[in-house]
Design a protein around this motif. Structure first.
Motif, PDB file in Angstrom:
ATOM      1  N   ARG A 136       0.830  -1.211   0.000  1.00  0.00           N
ATOM      2  CA  ARG A 136       0.000   0.000   0.000  1.00  0.00           C
ATOM      3  C   ARG A 136       0.858   1.251   0.000  1.00  0.00           C
ATOM      4  O   ARG A 136       0.554   2.225  -0.696  1.00  0.00           O
ATOM      5  CB  ARG A 136      -0.934   0.013   1.212  1.00  0.00           C
ATOM      6  CG  ARG A 136      -2.146  -0.891   1.035  1.00  0.00           C
ATOM      7  CD  ARG A 136      -3.094  -0.741   2.165  1.00  0.00           C
ATOM      8  NE  ARG A 136      -2.426  -1.250   3.366  1.00  0.00           N
ATOM      9  CZ  ARG A 136      -2.964  -1.339   4.562  1.00  0.00           C
ATOM     10  NH1 ARG A 136      -4.191  -0.957   4.764  1.00  0.00           N
ATOM     11  NH2 ARG A 136      -2.286  -1.822   5.579  1.00  0.00           N
ATOM     12  N   MET A 137       1.958   1.218   0.752  1.00  0.00           N
ATOM     13  CA  MET A 137       2.860   2.377   0.796  1.00  0.00           C
ATOM     14  C   MET A 137       3.513   2.602  -0.561  1.00  0.00           C
ATOM     15  O   MET A 137       3.660   3.742  -1.011  1.00  0.00           O
ATOM     16  CB  MET A 137       3.914   2.181   1.885  1.00  0.00           C
ATOM     17  CG  MET A 137       3.366   2.313   3.292  1.00  0.00           C
ATOM     18  SD  MET A 137       4.548   1.902   4.578  1.00  0.00           S
ATOM     19  CE  MET A 137       5.803   3.105   4.335  1.00  0.00           C
ATOM     20  N   GLU A 138       3.903   1.511  -1.237  1.00  0.00           N
ATOM     21  CA  GLU A 138       4.494   1.634  -2.574  1.00  0.00           C
ATOM     22  C   GLU A 138       3.479   2.203  -3.560  1.00  0.00           C
ATOM     23  O   GLU A 138       3.806   3.065  -4.379  1.00  0.00           O
ATOM     24  CB  GLU A 138       5.013   0.281  -3.047  1.00  0.00           C
ATOM     25  CG  GLU A 138       6.266  -0.179  -2.323  1.00  0.00           C
ATOM     26  CD  GLU A 138       6.661  -1.604  -2.670  1.00  0.00           C
ATOM     27  OE1 GLU A 138       5.908  -2.279  -3.429  1.00  0.00           O
ATOM     28  OE2 GLU A 138       7.716  -2.059  -2.193  1.00  0.00           O
ATOM     29  N   GLU A 139       2.228   1.730  -3.488  1.00  0.00           N
ATOM     30  CA  GLU A 139       1.183   2.264  -4.359  1.00  0.00           C
ATOM     31  C   GLU A 139       0.959   3.750  -4.079  1.00  0.00           C
ATOM     32  O   GLU A 139       0.832   4.554  -5.003  1.00  0.00           O
ATOM     33  CB  GLU A 139      -0.122   1.490  -4.158  1.00  0.00           C
ATOM     34  CG  GLU A 139      -0.083   0.066  -4.676  1.00  0.00           C
ATOM     35  CD  GLU A 139      -1.305  -0.739  -4.275  1.00  0.00           C
ATOM     36  OE1 GLU A 139      -2.165  -0.222  -3.512  1.00  0.00           O
ATOM     37  OE2 GLU A 139      -1.412  -1.906  -4.707  1.00  0.00           O
ATOM     38  N   ARG A 140       0.921   4.095  -2.807  1.00  0.00           N
ATOM     39  CA  ARG A 140       0.744   5.511  -2.419  1.00  0.00           C
ATOM     40  C   ARG A 140       1.930   6.342  -2.903  1.00  0.00           C
ATOM     41  O   ARG A 140       1.750   7.469  -3.380  1.00  0.00           O
ATOM     42  CB  ARG A 140       0.592   5.611  -0.894  1.00  0.00           C
ATOM     43  CG  ARG A 140       0.384   6.999  -0.387  1.00  0.00           C
ATOM     44  CD  ARG A 140      -0.973   7.532  -0.796  1.00  0.00           C
ATOM     45  NE  ARG A 140      -1.120   8.881  -0.278  1.00  0.00           N
ATOM     46  CZ  ARG A 140      -1.685   9.865  -0.925  1.00  0.00           C
ATOM     47  NH1 ARG A 140      -2.197   9.656  -2.111  1.00  0.00           N
ATOM     48  NH2 ARG A 140      -1.763  11.057  -0.394  1.00  0.00           N
ATOM     49  N   GLN A 141       3.130   5.771  -2.816  1.00  0.00           N
ATOM     50  CA  GLN A 141       4.331   6.459  -3.290  1.00  0.00           C
ATOM     51  C   GLN A 141       4.228   6.732  -4.793  1.00  0.00           C
ATOM     52  O   GLN A 141       4.551   7.822  -5.257  1.00  0.00           O
ATOM     53  CB  GLN A 141       5.583   5.635  -2.978  1.00  0.00           C
ATOM     54  CG  GLN A 141       6.884   6.242  -3.450  1.00  0.00           C
ATOM     55  CD  GLN A 141       7.260   7.491  -2.667  1.00  0.00           C
ATOM     56  OE1 GLN A 141       6.871   7.658  -1.520  1.00  0.00           O
ATOM     57  NE2 GLN A 141       8.007   8.374  -3.297  1.00  0.00           N
ATOM     58  N   LEU A 142       3.764   5.741  -5.555  1.00  0.00           N
ATOM     59  CA  LEU A 142       3.581   5.919  -6.995  1.00  0.00           C
ATOM     60  C   LEU A 142       2.541   7.004  -7.288  1.00  0.00           C
ATOM     61  O   LEU A 142       2.725   7.837  -8.181  1.00  0.00           O
ATOM     62  CB  LEU A 142       3.186   4.600  -7.656  1.00  0.00           C
ATOM     63  CG  LEU A 142       4.286   3.537  -7.749  1.00  0.00           C
ATOM     64  CD1 LEU A 142       3.716   2.235  -8.312  1.00  0.00           C
ATOM     65  CD2 LEU A 142       5.423   4.033  -8.620  1.00  0.00           C
ATOM     66  N   GLU A 143       1.446   6.985  -6.527  1.00  0.00           N
ATOM     67  CA  GLU A 143       0.422   8.020  -6.703  1.00  0.00           C
ATOM     68  C   GLU A 143       1.004   9.401  -6.426  1.00  0.00           C
ATOM     69  O   GLU A 143       0.744  10.353  -7.170  1.00  0.00           O
ATOM     70  CB  GLU A 143      -0.766   7.760  -5.773  1.00  0.00           C
ATOM     71  CG  GLU A 143      -1.611   6.562  -6.156  1.00  0.00           C
ATOM     72  CD  GLU A 143      -2.690   6.272  -5.123  1.00  0.00           C
ATOM     73  OE1 GLU A 143      -2.860   7.069  -4.164  1.00  0.00           O
ATOM     74  OE2 GLU A 143      -3.383   5.245  -5.264  1.00  0.00           O
ATOM     75  N   LEU A 144       1.781   9.506  -5.354  1.00  0.00           N
ATOM     76  CA  LEU A 144       2.398  10.787  -5.006  1.00  0.00           C
ATOM     77  C   LEU A 144       3.384  11.229  -6.084  1.00  0.00           C
ATOM     78  O   LEU A 144       3.433  12.414  -6.445  1.00  0.00           O
ATOM     79  CB  LEU A 144       3.098  10.698  -3.649  1.00  0.00           C
ATOM     80  CG  LEU A 144       2.182  10.629  -2.429  1.00  0.00           C
ATOM     81  CD1 LEU A 144       2.999  10.366  -1.168  1.00  0.00           C
ATOM     82  CD2 LEU A 144       1.383  11.899  -2.283  1.00  0.00           C
ATOM     83  N   GLU A 145       4.169  10.299  -6.591  1.00  0.00           N
ATOM     84  CA  GLU A 145       5.121  10.635  -7.658  1.00  0.00           C
ATOM     85  C   GLU A 145       4.383  11.132  -8.900  1.00  0.00           C
ATOM     86  O   GLU A 145       4.795  12.116  -9.522  1.00  0.00           O
ATOM     87  CB  GLU A 145       5.994   9.425  -8.000  1.00  0.00           C
ATOM     88  CG  GLU A 145       7.037   9.103  -6.952  1.00  0.00           C
ATOM     89  CD  GLU A 145       7.813   7.834  -7.252  1.00  0.00           C
ATOM     90  OE1 GLU A 145       7.582   7.218  -8.319  1.00  0.00           O
ATOM     91  OE2 GLU A 145       8.642   7.444  -6.407  1.00  0.00           O
ATOM     92  N   ASN A 146       3.280  10.460  -9.247  1.00  0.00           N
ATOM     93  CA  ASN A 146       2.484  10.904 -10.395  1.00  0.00           C
ATOM     94  C   ASN A 146       1.895  12.290 -10.145  1.00  0.00           C
ATOM     95  O   ASN A 146       1.866  13.137 -11.045  1.00  0.00           O
ATOM     96  CB  ASN A 146       1.384   9.896 -10.714  1.00  0.00           C
ATOM     97  CG  ASN A 146       1.929   8.620 -11.306  1.00  0.00           C
ATOM     98  OD1 ASN A 146       2.992   8.609 -11.918  1.00  0.00           O
ATOM     99  ND2 ASN A 146       1.197   7.523 -11.135  1.00  0.00           N
ATOM    100  N   SER A 147       1.431  12.521  -8.919  1.00  0.00           N
ATOM    101  CA  SER A 147       0.886  13.836  -8.581  1.00  0.00           C
ATOM    102  C   SER A 147       1.966  14.909  -8.679  1.00  0.00           C
ATOM    103  O   SER A 147       1.727  16.005  -9.211  1.00  0.00           O
ATOM    104  CB  SER A 147       0.305  13.828  -7.166  1.00  0.00           C
ATOM    105  OG  SER A 147      -0.801  12.956  -7.088  1.00  0.00           O
TER     106      SER A 147
END
Length: 121
Positions: free
Chosen positions: A36-47
């Motif tokens: 979940r943290m990795e997915e959130r990290q990817l979302e943040l990077e995309n943002s």
């Protein structure tokens, strides 16, 4: 005594199995949290990438707007200068017109022109 050893070994085995199951559950929870943290990290990077792209667009637009404003200000300065020149010319022309009018009034006053209308009978 062998029964006691067997029970102790069995209890230890059960305890170890229970402990291993707990450790396995904890590891599963950690892996789930990590995923979940990795997915959130990817979302943040995309943002962040999206925000950076928007900032670049804004910078380009700002530069274009700034250039346009500079050009408009320069044109405004030129127009203002031309308006001042025209104003001076108009004022000078008004002065000359007033002089001509004054001269004309003086000439008319000196000569006392009269208009006579001649009619045939």
């Amino acid at each position: 005594m062998a029964d006691k050893l067997g029970l102790a070994v069995g209890d230890d085995t059960t305890s170890i199995m229970a402990l291993l199951e707990r450790v396995a559950g904890i590891i599963d929870n950690v892996q789930t949290c990590q995923t979940r943290m990795e997915e959130r990290q990817l979302e943040l990077e995309n943002s962040v990438k999206t925000i950076q792209e928007d900032v670049v667009k804004l910078t380009v637009n700002h530069a274009a707007t700034s250039s346009t404003v500079d050009k408009l200000l320069e044109k405004t300065r030129k127009v203002s200068c031309h308006i001042k020149d025209v104003r001076v010319r108009v004022e000078n022309q008004n002065i000359r017109v007033k002089k001509v009018e004054t001269t004309q009034e003086e000439l008319l006053a000196k000569n006392k022109f009269r208009v006579v209308i001649y009619q045939d009978e």
